[in-house]
Scaffold this active site. Sequence first.
Site, PDB file in Angstrom:
ATOM      1  N   GLY A  65       0.596  -5.029   0.784  1.00 38.59           N
ATOM      2  CA  GLY A  65      -0.607  -5.076  -0.048  1.00 38.59           C
ATOM      3  C   GLY A  65      -0.331  -5.643  -1.434  1.00 38.59           C
ATOM      4  O   GLY A  65      -1.243  -6.168  -2.077  1.00 38.59           O
ATOM      5  N   GLU A 101       4.694  -5.352   6.948  1.00 35.86           N
ATOM      6  CA  GLU A 101       3.948  -4.285   7.625  1.00 35.86           C
ATOM      7  C   GLU A 101       4.383  -4.104   9.069  1.00 35.86           C
ATOM      8  O   GLU A 101       4.288  -3.005   9.625  1.00 35.86           O
ATOM      9  CB  GLU A 101       2.441  -4.569   7.582  1.00 35.86           C
ATOM     10  N   GLU A 112      -0.522  -9.304  -1.006  1.00 34.87           N
ATOM     11  CA  GLU A 112      -1.953  -9.632  -0.808  1.00 34.87           C
ATOM     12  C   GLU A 112      -2.733  -9.536  -2.113  1.00 34.87           C
ATOM     13  O   GLU A 112      -3.614 -10.352  -2.375  1.00 34.87           O
ATOM     14  CB  GLU A 112      -2.543  -8.680   0.245  1.00 34.87           C
ATOM     15  N   ALA A 117       0.862  -1.175   0.000  1.00 33.27           N
ATOM     16  CA  ALA A 117       0.000   0.000   0.000  1.00 33.27           C
ATOM     17  C   ALA A 117       0.902   1.229   0.000  1.00 33.27           C
ATOM     18  O   ALA A 117       2.049   1.171   0.455  1.00 33.27           O
ATOM     19  CB  ALA A 117      -0.880  -0.019   1.235  1.00 33.27           C
TER      20      ALA A 117
HETATM   21  N1  DAK Z   1       4.593   3.284  -0.515  1.00 33.49           N
HETATM   22  C1  DAK Z   1       4.976   4.466  -1.052  1.00 33.49           C
HETATM   23  N2  DAK Z   1       6.147   4.628  -1.714  1.00 33.49           N
HETATM   24  C2  DAK Z   1       6.942   3.558  -1.851  1.00 33.49           C
HETATM   25  C3  DAK Z   1       6.603   2.300  -1.323  1.00 33.49           C
HETATM   26  C4  DAK Z   1       5.346   2.178  -0.634  1.00 33.49           C
HETATM   27  N3  DAK Z   1       4.895   1.006  -0.139  1.00 33.49           N
HETATM   28  N4  DAK Z   1       7.612   1.421  -1.601  1.00 33.49           N
HETATM   29  C5  DAK Z   1       8.523   2.119  -2.284  1.00 33.49           C
HETATM   30  N5  DAK Z   1       8.137   3.399  -2.433  1.00 33.49           N
HETATM   31  C6  DAK Z   1       8.862   4.493  -3.102  1.00 33.49           C
HETATM   32  C7  DAK Z   1      10.048   4.949  -2.286  1.00 33.49           C
HETATM   33  O1  DAK Z   1       9.646   5.852  -1.290  1.00 33.49           O
HETATM   34  C8  DAK Z   1      10.904   5.580  -3.350  1.00 33.49           C
HETATM   35  O2  DAK Z   1      10.373   6.859  -3.640  1.00 33.49           O
HETATM   36  P1  DAK Z   1      11.355   8.149  -3.772  1.00 33.49           P
HETATM   37  O3  DAK Z   1      12.123   8.196  -2.523  1.00 33.49           O
HETATM   38  O4  DAK Z   1      12.207   7.804  -4.971  1.00 33.49           O
HETATM   39  O5  DAK Z   1      10.419   9.276  -3.986  1.00 33.49           O
HETATM   40  C9  DAK Z   1      10.654   4.693  -4.572  1.00 33.49           C
HETATM   41  O6  DAK Z   1       9.429   4.007  -4.314  1.00 33.49           O
HETATM   42  C10 DAK Z   1      11.761   3.632  -4.764  1.00 33.49           C
HETATM   43  O7  DAK Z   1      11.891   2.931  -3.545  1.00 33.49           O
HETATM   44  P2  DAK Z   1      13.303   2.759  -2.824  1.00 33.49           P
HETATM   45  O8  DAK Z   1      14.207   3.890  -3.121  1.00 33.49           O
HETATM   46  O9  DAK Z   1      13.034   2.464  -1.386  1.00 33.49           O
HETATM   47  O10 DAK Z   1      13.853   1.473  -3.583  1.00 33.49           O
HETATM   48  P3  DAK Z   1      14.825   0.341  -3.025  1.00 33.49           P
HETATM   49  O11 DAK Z   1      15.156  -0.492  -4.192  1.00 33.49           O
HETATM   50  O12 DAK Z   1      15.940   0.945  -2.225  1.00 33.49           O
HETATM   51  O13 DAK Z   1      13.926  -0.515  -1.987  1.00 33.49           O
HETATM   52  C11 DAK Z   1      11.949  -1.697  -1.294  1.00 33.49           C
HETATM   53  C12 DAK Z   1      12.847  -1.248  -2.474  1.00 33.49           C
HETATM   54  C13 DAK Z   1      10.705  -2.353  -1.896  1.00 33.49           C
HETATM   55  C14 DAK Z   1      12.693  -2.747  -0.462  1.00 33.49           C
HETATM   56  C15 DAK Z   1      11.589  -0.466  -0.402  1.00 33.49           C
HETATM   57  O14 DAK Z   1      11.058   0.544  -1.260  1.00 33.49           O
HETATM   58  C16 DAK Z   1      10.554  -0.769   0.649  1.00 33.49           C
HETATM   59  O15 DAK Z   1      10.874  -1.367   1.699  1.00 33.49           O
HETATM   60  N6  DAK Z   1       9.321  -0.355   0.401  1.00 33.49           N
HETATM   61  C17 DAK Z   1       8.226  -0.455   1.376  1.00 33.49           C
HETATM   62  C18 DAK Z   1       7.745  -1.894   1.454  1.00 33.49           C
HETATM   63  C19 DAK Z   1       6.654  -2.024   2.491  1.00 33.49           C
HETATM   64  O16 DAK Z   1       6.836  -1.734   3.674  1.00 33.49           O
HETATM   65  N7  DAK Z   1       5.514  -2.436   2.048  1.00 33.49           N
HETATM   66  C20 DAK Z   1       4.316  -2.613   2.906  1.00 33.49           C
HETATM   67  C21 DAK Z   1       3.558  -1.322   2.908  1.00 33.49           C
HETATM   68  S1  DAK Z   1       2.230  -1.316   4.087  1.00 33.49           S
HETATM   69  C22 DAK Z   1      -5.326  -1.923   4.650  1.00 33.49           C
HETATM   70  C23 DAK Z   1      -5.040  -2.790   3.669  1.00 33.49           C
HETATM   71  C24 DAK Z   1      -3.747  -2.993   3.280  1.00 33.49           C
HETATM   72  C25 DAK Z   1      -2.704  -2.324   3.857  1.00 33.49           C
HETATM   73  C26 DAK Z   1      -3.003  -1.440   4.834  1.00 33.49           C
HETATM   74  C27 DAK Z   1      -4.283  -1.243   5.250  1.00 33.49           C
HETATM   75  N8  DAK Z   1      -6.663  -1.754   5.141  1.00 33.49           N
HETATM   76  C28 DAK Z   1      -7.691  -2.545   4.482  1.00 33.49           C
HETATM   77  C29 DAK Z   1      -6.970  -0.993   6.224  1.00 33.49           C
HETATM   78  C30 DAK Z   1      -1.376  -2.584   3.404  1.00 33.49           C
HETATM   79  C31 DAK Z   1      -0.294  -2.065   3.987  1.00 33.49           C
HETATM   80  C32 DAK Z   1       0.998  -2.137   3.318  1.00 33.49           C
HETATM   81  O17 DAK Z   1       1.149  -2.711   2.259  1.00 33.49           O
END
Ligand code: DAK
Length: 258
Positions: free
Chosen positions: A109, A132, A112, A65
């Site tokens: 997400g 998460e 998922e 997400a």
């Molecule tokens: N959201 C927003 N931006 C993201 C992102 C994300 N999930 N993942 C990556 N980006 C953005 C980065 O901020 C970066 O943007 P800039 O800084 O260039 O502006 C760009 O994408 C490239 O990412 P990185 O520079 O970080 O690239 P790397 O190769 O160094 O790292 C990575 C790749 C995938 C390991 C890293 O980006 C990362 O850890 N990303 C976050 C992964 C994560 O935590 N995902 C889970 C998110 S929480 C709900 C339903 C569902 C959900 C919530 C509620 N309800 C029904 C209530 C779901 C929640 C989630 O999914």
Amino acid sequence: MPLKTLIVERHDAVTLIRLNRPEALNALNNELLGELSGVLDAAEADEGVRCLVLTGSQRAFAAGADIKEMSDKSYAQMFMTDFFGPAARRIEQFRKPIIAAVAGYALGGGCELAMLCDFIIAAETAKFGQPEINLGVMPGIGGTQRLTRFVGKSKAMDMILTARMMDAAEAERAGLVSRMVAADKLIDEALAAAAKIAGQSPLAVMMNKELVNAAYETTLSTGVAMERRLFHSLFAFDDQKEGMAAFVDKRPAKFTGT
Ligand code: DAK
């Protein structure tokens, strides 16, 4: 209205949907999920569409997400907007098959979303995770439930509590993905699988999908009874006669969906 976050291509009876927010590794935001729901509505209504493929880029299927969109939301906003609820239900209730073709990151997400599809074909580069917990939250589109059903309690707990990623080979061994292919073959392989499905009787395809999904929702005896009834019902259609006649005549079947 032109789509901003998706690229949609038609390949005969198959619709290929590419998530397209490269600046955010295809992170799922409201706009993207709204567009995806609209594309699914259109595909459901179009009798010419028999199967879908959902994919991202080589770098990311979807990195979760959109954390930036979500971070400041209040409990009231999450609850009142039913955050992600309508889109998740749209995919859950979609009646035609959807294949997820995953390369690169499928996190949070994104993982998922792949699991909401009917099966996952993974490139060797795919990485699956539910990280998460690193953000102080938890999966929110069924990850705690579906990942556990796919890979069992031990691996699901490991991934969800430690945030460790699973590579494609482990995901294939664990049963999360149906097949692993070379990254440059991913789309061809997924489109070929989708074309094979698209050539089957759409009646049989939809009933088979419904029954496999029922296996998660019901007891064995109820599921087997449902299967028997639907099996019997297929004998009401021309496609069953055609499929069996084609076998006897040693020719390919031509299914019409009637
Ligand atoms: N959201 C927003 N931006 C993201 C992102 C994300 N999930 N993942 C990556 N980006 C953005 C980065 O901020 C970066 O943007 P800039 O800084 O260039 O502006 C760009 O994408 C490239 O990412 P990185 O520079 O970080 O690239 P790397 O190769 O160094 O790292 C990575 C790749 C995938 C390991 C890293 O980006 C990362 O850890 N990303 C976050 C992964 C994560 O935590 N995902 C889970 C998110 S929480 C709900 C339903 C569902 C959900 C919530 C509620 N309800 C029904 C209530 C779901 C929640 C989630 O999914």
